[in-house]
Design a protein around this motif. Structure first.
Motif, PDB file in Angstrom:
ATOM      1  N   CYS A  51       0.827  -1.212   0.000  1.00 31.28           N
ATOM      2  CA  CYS A  51       0.000   0.000   0.000  1.00 31.28           C
ATOM      3  C   CYS A  51       0.861   1.262   0.000  1.00 31.28           C
ATOM      4  O   CYS A  51       1.973   1.279   0.546  1.00 31.28           O
ATOM      5  CB  CYS A  51      -0.910   0.035   1.223  1.00 31.28           C
ATOM      6  N   LEU A  52       0.334   2.310  -0.581  1.00 30.63           N
ATOM      7  CA  LEU A  52       1.012   3.603  -0.601  1.00 30.63           C
ATOM      8  C   LEU A  52       1.418   4.042   0.802  1.00 30.63           C
ATOM      9  O   LEU A  52       2.499   4.613   1.006  1.00 30.63           O
ATOM     10  CB  LEU A  52       0.089   4.654  -1.229  1.00 30.63           C
ATOM     11  N   GLU A  53       0.583   3.780   1.771  1.00 29.65           N
ATOM     12  CA  GLU A  53       0.828   4.187   3.152  1.00 29.65           C
ATOM     13  C   GLU A  53       2.136   3.624   3.701  1.00 29.65           C
ATOM     14  O   GLU A  53       2.754   4.226   4.576  1.00 29.65           O
ATOM     15  CB  GLU A  53      -0.352   3.730   4.017  1.00 29.65           C
ATOM     16  N   THR A  54       2.574   2.486   3.197  1.00 30.57           N
ATOM     17  CA  THR A  54       3.790   1.862   3.734  1.00 30.57           C
ATOM     18  C   THR A  54       5.061   2.599   3.343  1.00 30.57           C
ATOM     19  O   THR A  54       6.110   2.383   3.948  1.00 30.57           O
ATOM     20  CB  THR A  54       3.915   0.388   3.277  1.00 30.57           C
ATOM     21  N   VAL A  55       4.987   3.473   2.334  1.00 28.53           N
ATOM     22  CA  VAL A  55       6.195   4.175   1.879  1.00 28.53           C
ATOM     23  C   VAL A  55       6.082   5.692   1.905  1.00 28.53           C
ATOM     24  O   VAL A  55       7.104   6.393   1.976  1.00 28.53           O
ATOM     25  CB  VAL A  55       6.593   3.740   0.440  1.00 28.53           C
ATOM     26  N   SER A  56       4.873   6.226   1.852  1.00 26.77           N
ATOM     27  CA  SER A  56       4.732   7.680   1.691  1.00 26.77           C
ATOM     28  C   SER A  56       4.157   8.387   2.914  1.00 26.77           C
ATOM     29  O   SER A  56       3.986   9.600   2.893  1.00 26.77           O
ATOM     30  CB  SER A  56       3.865   7.985   0.465  1.00 26.77           C
ATOM     31  N   SER A  57       3.871   7.655   3.970  1.00 25.68           N
ATOM     32  CA  SER A  57       3.442   8.257   5.232  1.00 25.68           C
ATOM     33  C   SER A  57       4.678   8.587   6.071  1.00 25.68           C
ATOM     34  O   SER A  57       5.794   8.150   5.771  1.00 25.68           O
ATOM     35  CB  SER A  57       2.559   7.281   6.005  1.00 25.68           C
ATOM     36  N   ALA A  58       4.470   9.351   7.138  1.00 22.41           N
ATOM     37  CA  ALA A  58       5.568   9.609   8.070  1.00 22.41           C
ATOM     38  C   ALA A  58       6.086   8.299   8.642  1.00 22.41           C
ATOM     39  O   ALA A  58       7.305   8.096   8.780  1.00 22.41           O
ATOM     40  CB  ALA A  58       5.086  10.527   9.199  1.00 22.41           C
ATOM     41  N   THR A  59       5.165   7.391   8.940  1.00 22.79           N
ATOM     42  CA  THR A  59       5.555   6.085   9.477  1.00 22.79           C
ATOM     43  C   THR A  59       6.432   5.329   8.487  1.00 22.79           C
ATOM     44  O   THR A  59       7.448   4.728   8.867  1.00 22.79           O
ATOM     45  CB  THR A  59       4.294   5.256   9.800  1.00 22.79           C
ATOM     46  N   GLY A  60       6.053   5.355   7.211  1.00 17.39           N
ATOM     47  CA  GLY A  60       6.831   4.662   6.190  1.00 17.39           C
ATOM     48  C   GLY A  60       8.202   5.271   5.993  1.00 17.39           C
ATOM     49  O   GLY A  60       9.207   4.559   5.826  1.00 17.39           O
ATOM     50  N   ILE A  61       8.268   6.593   6.006  1.00 20.61           N
ATOM     51  CA  ILE A  61       9.555   7.285   5.841  1.00 20.61           C
ATOM     52  C   ILE A  61      10.484   6.983   7.005  1.00 20.61           C
ATOM     53  O   ILE A  61      11.683   6.708   6.815  1.00 20.61           O
ATOM     54  CB  ILE A  61       9.311   8.799   5.691  1.00 20.61           C
ATOM     55  N   ILE A  62       9.947   6.990   8.209  1.00 22.13           N
ATOM     56  CA  ILE A  62      10.754   6.664   9.392  1.00 22.13           C
ATOM     57  C   ILE A  62      11.244   5.220   9.326  1.00 22.13           C
ATOM     58  O   ILE A  62      12.401   4.922   9.632  1.00 22.13           O
ATOM     59  CB  ILE A  62       9.931   6.907  10.672  1.00 22.13           C
ATOM     60  N   ARG A  63      10.363   4.307   8.909  1.00 16.51           N
ATOM     61  CA  ARG A  63      10.757   2.899   8.798  1.00 16.51           C
ATOM     62  C   ARG A  63      11.901   2.734   7.808  1.00 16.51           C
ATOM     63  O   ARG A  63      12.885   2.025   8.090  1.00 16.51           O
ATOM     64  CB  ARG A  63       9.561   2.049   8.352  1.00 16.51           C
ATOM     65  N   MET A  64      11.807   3.384   6.644  1.00 17.15           N
ATOM     66  CA  MET A  64      12.877   3.260   5.641  1.00 17.15           C
ATOM     67  C   MET A  64      14.177   3.839   6.164  1.00 17.15           C
ATOM     68  O   MET A  64      15.264   3.290   5.898  1.00 17.15           O
ATOM     69  CB  MET A  64      12.452   3.954   4.348  1.00 17.15           C
ATOM     70  N   ALA A  65      14.102   4.915   6.932  1.00 13.83           N
ATOM     71  CA  ALA A  65      15.310   5.514   7.504  1.00 13.83           C
ATOM     72  C   ALA A  65      15.948   4.581   8.525  1.00 13.83           C
ATOM     73  O   ALA A  65      17.180   4.382   8.534  1.00 13.83           O
ATOM     74  CB  ALA A  65      14.973   6.854   8.141  1.00 13.83           C
ATOM     75  N   LYS A  66      15.134   3.995   9.382  1.00 14.92           N
ATOM     76  CA  LYS A  66      15.669   3.070  10.397  1.00 14.92           C
ATOM     77  C   LYS A  66      16.253   1.815   9.751  1.00 14.92           C
ATOM     78  O   LYS A  66      17.278   1.292  10.209  1.00 14.92           O
ATOM     79  CB  LYS A  66      14.568   2.702  11.393  1.00 14.92           C
ATOM     80  N   ASP A  67      15.599   1.354   8.675  1.00 15.42           N
ATOM     81  CA  ASP A  67      16.140   0.195   7.949  1.00 15.42           C
ATOM     82  C   ASP A  67      17.516   0.520   7.375  1.00 15.42           C
ATOM     83  O   ASP A  67      18.438  -0.313   7.416  1.00 15.42           O
ATOM     84  CB  ASP A  67      15.194  -0.207   6.814  1.00 15.42           C
ATOM     85  N   ALA A  68      17.667   1.726   6.822  1.00 11.74           N
ATOM     86  CA  ALA A  68      18.957   2.133   6.244  1.00 11.74           C
ATOM     87  C   ALA A  68      20.032   2.196   7.312  1.00 11.74           C
ATOM     88  O   ALA A  68      21.169   1.733   7.104  1.00 11.74           O
ATOM     89  CB  ALA A  68      18.807   3.487   5.549  1.00 11.74           C
TER      90      ALA A  68
END
Length: 316
Positions: free
Chosen positions: A185-202
């Motif tokens: 879903c779009l929400e998994t990558v374009s929400s604040a939650t998704g952005i934070i998750r991608m940053a923590k993964d990096a």
């Protein structure tokens, strides 16, 4: 004064915001008081009534000029029956809110979900002012949305239209499960939650990024790092923007709106987000469907919900 006024109610878990609007959608006066969810449903409804009466009493308008009250809620809502099926943030379950408020206030009441009323607010007197057909995205903890067709909210068969955050846009190999249970879903990558998750993964992978030195990563830190030239942060922002642009291309093919309005906390990132969204939209959308279409930031901020709720009697 003989003009009609409308009161909008934005019910949140912490605060209830109320505002008076005229028939042109101008916010004339606003007030905010505590929700007091811990005291139960009856207290919350008491407070809604109290704040609506208070704002009119403190205004230059009379109670007789109040033509209607509109209210927006976060949760599952039976709009046609006026029932809040489930709103966990205020402890509501199967509450016939429209009937209860009409009985207490003696005025017609309309309800809708918070994303729809925010979209209506922007369409009525914000970034979509004067536009008959627009689609609004709200980028916060999740991704909400609202669709305005011919100047009115489009609710769909079950009142669930506009769930833009649950458009499936991420390819299977990159997709993760969304809170709704589906994948990509779009929400998994374009929400604040998704952005934070991608940053923590990096950071967890050991990517070289200034975000590794941030104790509590928020979306703002990611955008600030991207603006400062951090390559990892730029990649994350571009990914969020790419899927937003991709979703808009899909929506444009179905609805052909004149304007896409983007609001919510994430939208405050500015050009670094919007420039990429517009680039992707132009690349993925057939030329006739992008002709004259604008992608713009929302204007009303936290007032959008109150204004849109007030407009439910005129624009829904």
């Amino acid at each position: 004064m003989s003009e009609n006024i409308y009161v909008g109610v934005d019910l949140g878990g912490t605060a209830i915001k109320v505002g008076i609007c005229n028939e042109e959608g101008h916010l004339l006066q606003k007030y905010e008081g505590p929700t007091e969810t811990a005291k139960g449903v009856d207290t919350v409804i008491d407070n809604i009534e109290k704040y609506v009466r208070h704002i009119v009493e403190e205004s230059p308008y009379s109670w007789d000029q109040l033509a209607g009250v509109g209210a927006g809620f976060a949760g599952f809502t039976n709009i046609r029956e006026g029932i809040i099926i489930l709103a966990p943030n205020v402890g509501f379950k199967d509450v016939p809110i429209r009937a209860l408020l009409e009985e207490r206030l003696g005025k017609p009441v309309k309800i809708d979900n918070d994303a729809n009323v925010a979209a209506l607010g922007e369409a009525w007197s914000g970034a979509g002012r004067g536009v008959e057909n627009c689609v609004c995205y709200t980028l916060g903890t999740g991704v909400g949305g609202g669709i305005i067709i011919n100047g009115k909210i489009y609710q769909g068969f079950g009142g669930m239209a506009g769930e833009l955050g649950h458009i499936s846009v991420v390819p299977d190999l990159e997709a993760i499960q969304c809170g709704c249970g589906e994948m990509g879903c779009l929400e998994t990558v374009s929400s604040a939650t998704g952005i934070i998750r991608m940053a923590k993964d990096a950071v967890g992978r050991g990517d070289r990024t200034s975000l590794a030195h941030v104790e509590n990563i928020a979306a703002k830190e990611v955008f600030d790092a991207a603006k400062a030239g951090d390559e990892v942060a730029i990649r994350i922002v571009n990914r969020a923007a790419y899927y937003l642009g991709k979703s808009m291309a899909a929506v444009a093919a179905v609805l052909n709106p004149e304007t896409f309005i983007v609001g919510g906390g994430v939208s405050k990132a500015g050009d670094i987000l919007f420039d990429e969204i517009r680039t992707v939209f132009a690349k993925l959308t057939p030329e006739p469907l992008q002709r004259g279409v604008r992608i713009v930031p929302a204007e009303l901020g936290n007032d959008a919900g109150v204004v849109g709720a007030a407009g439910l009697h005129l624009r829904s």
